[in-house]
Design a protein around this motif. Structure first.
Motif, short mmCIF file in Angstrom:
data_model
loop_
_atom_site.label_atom_id
_atom_site.label_comp_id
_atom_site.label_asym_id
_atom_site.label_seq_id
_atom_site.Cartn_x
_atom_site.Cartn_y
_atom_site.Cartn_z
N THR A 110 -66.07 -18.08 -9.45
CA THR A 110 -64.75 -18.38 -10.00
C THR A 110 -64.42 -17.37 -11.10
O THR A 110 -65.21 -17.16 -12.01
CB THR A 110 -64.71 -19.80 -10.56
N ILE A 111 -63.24 -16.75 -11.00
CA ILE A 111 -62.75 -15.83 -12.02
C ILE A 111 -61.67 -16.56 -12.81
O ILE A 111 -60.65 -16.97 -12.26
CB ILE A 111 -62.18 -14.54 -11.40
N PRO A 117 -57.99 -20.62 -13.56
CA PRO A 117 -58.32 -19.80 -12.38
C PRO A 117 -57.25 -18.75 -12.09
O PRO A 117 -56.05 -19.03 -12.14
CB PRO A 117 -58.41 -20.83 -11.25
N MET A 118 -57.70 -17.54 -11.78
CA MET A 118 -56.80 -16.47 -11.36
C MET A 118 -56.63 -16.52 -9.85
O MET A 118 -57.56 -16.84 -9.10
CB MET A 118 -57.34 -15.11 -11.80
N ALA A 119 -55.44 -16.18 -9.39
CA ALA A 119 -55.12 -16.23 -7.97
C ALA A 119 -55.18 -14.84 -7.36
O ALA A 119 -55.28 -13.83 -8.06
CB ALA A 119 -53.72 -16.84 -7.77
N ASN A 281 -49.48 -14.77 -14.95
CA ASN A 281 -50.17 -15.95 -15.45
C ASN A 281 -49.48 -16.44 -16.71
O ASN A 281 -49.16 -15.63 -17.59
CB ASN A 281 -51.63 -15.64 -15.78
N GLY A 282 -49.26 -17.74 -16.80
CA GLY A 282 -48.64 -18.32 -17.99
C GLY A 282 -49.30 -19.64 -18.35
O GLY A 282 -49.70 -20.40 -17.46
N THR A 303 -49.86 -19.72 -12.17
CA THR A 303 -50.23 -18.37 -11.77
C THR A 303 -49.57 -18.03 -10.45
O THR A 303 -49.39 -18.89 -9.58
CB THR A 303 -51.76 -18.20 -11.66
N HIS A 304 -49.18 -16.78 -10.33
CA HIS A 304 -48.51 -16.29 -9.13
C HIS A 304 -49.11 -14.93 -8.76
O HIS A 304 -49.24 -14.04 -9.62
CB HIS A 304 -47.01 -16.14 -9.38
#
Length: 717
Positions: A110-111, A117-119, A281-282, A303-304
């Protein structure tokens, strides 16, 4: 042009910060934080989880170490850490590098960005080269199953990227590096307080570009195995004190990357490959200190990630490949931390849910969204000095795969001041991704196609209709809908400090994975490319040993070394070989087909049996000089099963063992305002065509300028 405007805006912030008057009541602090050691508490302003309260092995890389190494992107930093391997993920195209820990591949790591979490994973892999280190305060790494605190993808571990947390006073920095392959890394950042220190703000911008490189010139006549690209990362954090007990925190990050190149393999076909990526990311969090012993954090995170790739024929203009991918995550969570001081007992916990939406799957695929929900709690009990127990559990639910309880427990025991013994166990749970179930992905560069398991029959029919199938193998008939993966991890070891300047550590680990998901060839295309799909491995395991040493013989001199020994295998393969099941019972040796034994099974692909790293850091404060010399070694690892007996044997394709050497130097001038930097990576200029993301020798040099208050700065007038 938008990159130039953004950099100019950030530069204005630097100028503004430098122009602010000094605060005579505050002491100067450099932009980096102090080194984190085992005795210090790692505090998150918008997260209650303390890395010291995690029962699995943990590592913290602080800002000072990041700067001393001269690393610019996340993959460059992690590849030099003990037991961590950065590998190219060819299934995600030639722009992607991922991370392995304890034998787990990138899909199981997991990052996180500030605990969220980052997508944007390609074939399950998160491309580490997307992340710049310019705005990073420290990196927190947890090895082993960490699902009890961090969620379902953390079967193999967690990498938590912590951005700037604390602001001391008005100050700023500008940094520029330039070097080989016309690589440019430029950063500007500034921070300040406002409203009588009730609020603080930090902003930064990083621009990075490179011309890329080609590690396979014999095969790729014109083009790059790692393409030229440019990227822009903008980031900001803010804090405002709402009252005596409540603080509002916010962060925002945008990263965009563009690359394009031409491929010519000398076979009469020339193609152009263009990729655009956008990452946003917000986060908004409310930190409430209800009393001296209870803290509550409520936060919302969004996150997008979006990417668009087009591969066209240069001559005809025909579109050869088009991949559009979108992933969005909405996540809400409430956390708490409570200390029962009378019993030396601490609790942390939380609950929340997330909604994930993805696209770019087959039109006939069902849906494009998934919902998860979770609740977790962990307790840390210290019944007496030198002994504490950490236990916790997480219940994770999924709207498609139901729920799973993942407990963990750990014990720390220090019978004497010079020795600490640790042991832990934990479980993990991971549901299949939409890409593994529904995506049909063609890698035009290497000519192969991966078909999602849940649409295997329709995917094969579409390929046959397009006229690109030469043969479908019997293995295709065994593809079925994927099952969720589960794992159990065990870690144990000790750390001793026989003398004050020497620390030795030894630990062992064993991870058992049920229904592990992996890709395997099921056919061949007319261009000789592979057709692959996803399968569950019923019983896989990774086991090994890690050893480390830290030695400080002189003031300012640190020598550290690490070693990992690893086995990563599928028990089903071993059983099939021993039972004589075809095709496992034979292999193609030099003299022809021979009967296989279990000793012929090397293990899962991309895993080295041996990994070694050595780092030497030296700081001479009177001269303001910092030097580092680092090296790393990986023994050979399996790359491809070329005889289709479904496992890596001694006669398959391997990446050779190799060693890399790196050097960096820094010199501070003008009262520590100016820093001159120089580094050379891969001193021996080692490359391998099977490692397309590993560049040859690379030089970088540049300057960094800091603006801060002169008053109270030792040595300044």
């Amino acid at each position: 042009m938008k990159y130039i405007y953004s950099m100019l805006l950030a530069l204005c912030c630097v100028v503004f910060a430098c122009a602010q008057p000094a605060d005579s009541s505050s002491k100067h602090r450099n932009l980096e934080e102090v080194t984190v050691t085992g005795s210090q508490r790692v505090t998150h302003v918008d997260n209650v989880i303390d890395i010291r309260q995690i029962p699995m092995p943990a590592l913290v890389i602080d800002r000072k170490a990041i700067e001393a190494m001269g690393s610019r992107r996340l993959d460059e930093l992690l590849r030099e850490q003990t037991g961590m391997a950065v590998v190219s993920n060819l299934g995600a195209g030639n722009r992607s590098v991922g991370l392995q820990m304890q034998g787990f591949s990138a899909e199981y790591i997991t990052i996180l960005l500030d605990g969220q979490p980052m997508a944007g994973r390609s074939s399950g892999n998160f491309d580490l080269s997307r992340v710049t280190l310019s705005q990073v305060e420290r990196i927190e790494i947890v090895k082993g199953a960490s699902s009890s605190l961090f969620g379902s993808e953390a079967l193999g571990g967690v990498v938590n990227i912590i951005t700037r947390q604390q602001v001391s006073q008005t100050q700023a920095l500008a940094n520029v590096l330039y070097g080989s392959f016309h690589s440019l890394d430029a950063t500007v950042e500034a921070e300040t307080s406002f409203s009588d220190r009730k609020g603080t703000a930090f902003v930064s911008a990083n621009y990075y570009k490179t011309d890329g490189f080609n590690t396979d010139p014999l095969y790729l006549k014109d083009g790059k195995t790692v393409p030229p690209y440019n990227s822009l990362t903008l980031q900001g954090r803010g804090r405002y004190q709402l009252g005596a007990r409540h603080t509002l925190h916010t962060s925002i990050r945008y990263s965009g990357r563009h690359s394009e190149m031409v491929h010519n393999y000398g076979r009469g076909s020339v193609s152009k490959d263009v990729l655009d990526e956008n990452d946003f990311n917000g986060m908004l969090a409310l930190n409430s200190q209800l009393n001296g012993n209870t803290r509550v954090v409520s936060r919302y995170y969004f996150t997008h990630y979006g990417s668009r790739q087009d591969v066209t024929d240069v001559v005809s203009g025909d579109v050869l490949q088009r991949n559009n991918f979108l992933e969005q995550v909405h996540r809400g969570e409430v956390q708490f931390a409570h200390d029962v001081t009378t019993h030396d007992l601490k609790f942390i916990g939380g609950a929340g849910g997330e909604y994930l939406r993805t696209s770019n799957f087959d039109d006939k695929a069902a849906g494009g969204s998934m919902a998860n929900y979770f609740v977790y709690v962990q307790g840390n009990w210290k019944p007496y000095t030198g002994f504490n127990v950490i236990a916790g559990a997480r219940y994770s639910g999924n709207n498609r795969y139901g729920g799973k309880l993942t407990p963990s427990i750990g014990v720390n025991y220090s019978p004497a001041s010079w020795i600490t013994i640790k042991a832990s166990a934990g479980q993990g749970f991971k549901s299949p991704t939409y890409r593994q179930m529904y995506q049909v992905f063609t890698n035009f560069v290497y000519g192969y196609t991966i078909v999602g398991s849940n649409i295997i029959q329709q995917g094969i029919r579409d390929l046959e209709k397009a006229g690109v199938v030469q043969e479908i193998w019997p293995a295709a008939a065994t593809v079925s809908n994927l099952k969720a993966e589960t794992s159990t991890s065990y870690n144990g070891g000790f750390t001793i400090t026989p003398v004050s300047h020497l620390e030795l550590g030894v630990s062992g680990f064993y991870n058992s994975i049920h229904n592990m998901i992996y890709s395997r060839q099921i056919g061949i295309k007319t261009n000789s490319g592979r057709i692959e799909s996803y399968f569950n491995i019923d019983r896989a395991y990774t086991s090994g040993l890690e050893a480390s040493v830290r030695y400080t013989p002189l003031a300012g001199l640190l020598v550290s070394a690490g070693y990992q020994f690893l086995y990563a295998k599928d028990r089903g393969v071993i059983d099939s070989i021993e039972a004589g099941v075809s095709p496992y019972n034979q292999l193609r040796a030099v003299g022809g087909v021979v009967r296989a034994t279990s000793k012929d099974y090397f293990g899962l692909p991309d895993r080295s049996r041996h990994m070694v790293n050595l780092q030497v850091f030296y700081e001479y404060k009177p001269w303001g000089v910092n030097l580092s010399l680092r090296s790393s070694y990986r023994s050979r690892y399996g790359f491809m099963d070329q005889d289709d007996n479904r496992y890596i044997d001694p006669y398959d394709v391997f990446v050779r063992g190799y060693a890399l050497f790196h050097f960096s130097a820094q010199k501070k001038l003008a009262g520590e305002r100016l820093t001159v930097q120089f580094s050379v990576e891969n001193i021996g200029d080692y490359t391998d065509r099977l490692m397309p993301a590993q560049p040859g020798r690379m030089f970088m040099a540049g300057l960094a300028w800091r603006c801060f208050a002169q008053k109270n700065k030792p040595g300044l007038q």
